[in-house]
Design an enzyme around this catalytic site. Structure first.
Site, PDB file in Angstrom:
ATOM      1  N   GLU A  54      36.310  11.810  32.119  1.00 29.48           N
ATOM      2  CA  GLU A  54      36.877  12.080  31.585  1.00 29.48           C
ATOM      3  C   GLU A  54      37.324  11.394  29.887  1.00 29.48           C
ATOM      4  O   GLU A  54      37.722  11.906  28.797  1.00 29.48           O
ATOM      5  CB  GLU A  54      38.142  12.125  32.175  1.00 29.48           C
ATOM      6  CG  GLU A  54      38.232  12.660  33.674  1.00 29.48           C
ATOM      7  CD  GLU A  54      37.374  13.621  33.729  1.00 29.48           C
ATOM      8  OE1 GLU A  54      37.867  14.501  32.596  1.00 29.48           O
ATOM      9  OE2 GLU A  54      36.838  13.908  34.035  1.00 29.48           O
ATOM     10  N   HIS A  72      34.799  12.730  27.483  1.00 26.90           N
ATOM     11  CA  HIS A  72      35.892  14.114  27.029  1.00 26.90           C
ATOM     12  C   HIS A  72      36.645  14.214  26.484  1.00 26.90           C
ATOM     13  O   HIS A  72      36.992  14.855  25.341  1.00 26.90           O
ATOM     14  CB  HIS A  72      36.684  14.856  28.456  1.00 26.90           C
ATOM     15  CG  HIS A  72      35.977  15.820  29.120  1.00 26.90           C
ATOM     16  ND1 HIS A  72      34.325  16.779  28.738  1.00 26.90           N
ATOM     17  CD2 HIS A  72      34.941  15.042  30.745  1.00 26.90           C
ATOM     18  CE1 HIS A  72      33.756  17.013  29.670  1.00 26.90           C
ATOM     19  NE2 HIS A  72      34.157  16.469  31.233  1.00 26.90           N
TER      20      HIS A  72
END
Lengths: 502, 502
Positions: free
Chosen positions: B262, B265
């Protein structure tokens, strides 16, 4: 009635507004509780966009005709009340040209930003230019709204927070307070002894106490959260209520009191009529009524020997035994009277006089009797007269202490003390119906108390305007008598000349 | 160009949409992380309302003429790319009648609700009726969109997630994988030894590790948060990025890997071109490119001996010394190959074959070559062929394991593996530019790596379509060669027949 009736079309639009309001409420809660600092710019833009969308929906010209057509429909009592609130919203949304609203919003944002620093620096001269602009635009807004409503500019602002109550009533009630409250405060101060030192309690322990206290007071964690923010507040929506508190190691009771206070707000929101959840009539009646529920819990219910007896073992269990946790020591601390400069730290007896001063000043300011430049002088005069305090040259702890005026939120302050007065009147009626509340509180049996409030206040939403709501719940018109009785019994230590509040 | 030009009017509208999207993103994050369960109904209504508002703005008939008029303006390169993305949005928003979208959304919500239980109960027969409806409406949607775009129904869905890539390309690439990947997996399995037992790590320690790991990997806590949710995701907005992870006492690496993933991202979102923040051209290029950034960090950068050497002392400092925290033990655990039934638990080498199976099935389904009822049979066949697994009768760990199809999110799956392929290609180009990355990683010096990605990918937003973005960044067209080389070096233990990825 067919689902395409004008009334239903209005209801559909208000449901939509309610859902946009849900988004705004969660965004605002997130900003105040856990948003990282770098998010502030993008968040401001997003929140402003939702407000603009809501304004566009509220001012759609089609609504005027729909309101007129719906008035011809055969509606039930609640639908009729709903239509009244829809019309109120329509008038308020349209009374002030968008351009003035936008300019005032921008001026307020600028003023508040400067205020954060200028307050800290005691810099009245630096603050004044931006604030003059806020005052000028707030006056323009108030004149426009007053013109539409057919009332004075200040009354127009007041009705945003307390519809059904005008400034003549507020003025009469507040002037009444000043005839006996300063004497009561002087007496209470004279009798105040030394407090048992409380010491520090670590934040993690305070969090556990707050959580179990909220649970004990009926806060439903399946439909809400308890978090922390700089200024405690109640946000979110009825099915998902976000209350906040704040903790300081050396101020245990501050965190406890705000938890109780916000739990009172939360009960009101949760108890609003579920069948009208997304409609104006299903909303909170007013800021004052909202405050009556938080202060009802905090001042009427929890600031009592019975509640201190309930709280004491909770504190001892969480933080270990201390002399200051004994019920009598807790009660003495909670009811200590010591007037000070800061409203939010004021004791229960002094607090209303802070509000009276602000009401007098903001009313004179909006009505054009004084100018922005004159506020410190009037502040000094009021604080000396009402609370015997010398505030000269101390803007930081004087007229710059609250954020409300920087934001252009004139008309808001009276709600705090109206709420305290409503709370006393409601609890006096509740005692007449339920008998001794102390026994219930001592047992932690709040169900009858909350049941009464749910029936008389929470579930009524905006079915009535405030004066009728009070009459419906208590059998009497708005009356400051029970408030005087309540304060006199608690702080005067004498028999009240009105019905004692306990 | 005057501020009232058609282009500027479109930009104004898209800024508005972006801000509504901000609200939606925060509401969705809140729902997935900390909303109390009782809030679900009201939240669903509020989120749906924001989606409806956005749809109304996106389908305003005035936009068609504005797009045509803006095309006549003299625009710079970025404005032209922005206009291309605005037109893409307009076509997609208008291609499918609102009625089909609404019916599909409702059918999906119903199907997903049932799925939560039916998956658990292995109840394919119970699941099928609601899913048939989702499939029928998804096909209708795909046909409508394909008709407008002039492509096949499945290609129409695919371009929502991966514009610029069609299913013929995906099919060729994926078929290519199946010629060598099963052999590679078999070899890697054959060489897998026993792992050093890891034991449990308490959640609070894991939280500290995740936080310091994210910080080390450049996650900016001034502009974001790290929280927990059932399924890890990256939400929020560029200036306020909300990543989540999940922890289990007996699965330390799961929480670590999703934190790294994450964070990848988050870097992409934070690095998107700030000057185009509220415009379509300033958004992420595609789901596949997004995934290339998370997998770039997770698989290319962190799943290496060098990174394990960096991670090892962090784990020891947080949780005390353990044999399993030694770099070689960590690396062995991270690169263990053991095909299993569940995609989200699959190792790096097996994962793409899960995606290939899903791609083949959903493409056949949307193109009408098979029916909803035929999916389990095709699932069994694909899993046997690609991964050598017997899934007969096991719907729970078979075709019911993912939520995507219940939601009607057909066309999504290929992005996962396209992202892995893009990541390998980007990192091969980065190595050609920067030289040995291992030395940088071992020193914890990620700045040159992130600098290269920022320049080549993040700051490019939607300036290019995906194939051009890759060509611009790497000098080559989309090419699965570096991906094969990467997996072959890591798992084959042999010299790759393409440029080795390290």
């Amino acid at each position: 009635m067919p689902s395409t009736s004008p009334y239903h079309e209005l209801a559909r639009r208000h449901a939509r507004l309610h859902r946009i309001g849900h988004a705004s409420a969660i965004l605002a809660w997130d900003r105040a509780t856990l948003m990282p600092p770098g998010g502030v710019g993008a968040r401001a833009a997003a929140e402003a966009e939702l407000q603009l969308l809501a304004r566009e929906l509220r001012t759609d010209p089609a609504i005027g005709a729909l309101l007129d057509a719906a008035a011809q429909e055969s509606l039930g009592e609640w639908e009729t009340a709903n239509l009244r609130e829809m019309r109120r919203d329509w008038i308020e949304a349209n009374a002030v040209p968008a351009e003035i609203v936008t300019r005032r919003t921008m001026a307020s944002a600028k003023c508040e930003l400067g205020w954060r620093r200028q307050r800290f620096d005691n810099d009245w001269a630096g603050y004044l230019p931006a604030w003059r602009e806020v005052v000028a635009l707030s006056r323009a807004e108030a004149r426009q709204l007053g013109g539409t409503l057919g009332c004075s500019p200040y009354d127009a602002l007041l009705q945003r927070f307390e519809p059904g109550i005008d400034s003549a009533q507020v003025s009469a009630i507040f002037d009444g307070l000043t005839t006996w409250l300063p004497t009561l405060i002087a007496e209470a101060r004279g009798r105040s002894g030394a407090l048992v030192p409380l010491g520090k309690v670590d934040i993690e322990t305070q969090r556990r106490i707050a959580r179990s206290l909220a649970t004990r007071l009926g806060f439903d964690f399946q439909h809400g959260r308890l978090d922390e923010s700089t200024h405690p507040f109640t946000g979110g929506v009825a099915d998902d209520i976000r209350i906040t508190t704040r903790f300081r190691e050396d101020a245990l009771l501050q965190g406890i009191n705000s938890t109780i206070h916000e739990t009172g707000h939360a009960h009101y929101v949760a108890g609003l009529p579920a069948a009208w959840r997304e409609q104006p009539v299903g909303g909170a009646r007013s800021f004052g009524v909202h405050e009556s529920q938080s202060l009802g819990l905090e001042m009427q219910l929890a600031r009592t020997p019975a509640f201190c007896a309930l709280l004491s073992p909770m504190l001892i269990e969480a933080a270990g035994p201390r002399a200051a946790f004994e019920p009598t020591a807790l009660y003495a601390r909670m009811t200590r009277v010591e007037p000070g400069l800061i409203r939010v730290h004021a004791d229960e007896a002094s607090y209303p006089l802070h509000v009276v001063a602000r009401f007098r000043i903001e009313r004179a300011l909006i009505e054009g009797e004084i100018e922005a430049d004159d506020v410190p002088a009037m502040w000094d005069e009021q604080m000396a007269e009402l609370l015997g305090l010398d505030t000269r040259g101390n803007y930081r702890d004087g007229c710059l202490q609250d954020v409300h005026w920087s934001r252009g939120a004139f008309g808001y302050f009276p709600s705090y003390t109206l709420g305290a007065i409503y709370a006393a009147q409601l609890f006096a009626a509740m005692r007449a119906a339920l008998g001794d509340l102390d026994a219930l509180v001592a047992d932690g049996d709040f169900a009858p108390i909350f049941g009464w409030l749910a029936t008389q206040v929470w579930s009524q939403g905006c079915r009535f305007e405030t004066p009728e709501l009070l009459r419906h719940a208590t059998g009497s018109a708005l009356d400051a008598g029970p408030y005087r009785a309540h304060l006199t019994v608690r702080y005067g230590g004498l028999t009240a000349d009105a019905t004692p509040s306990r």
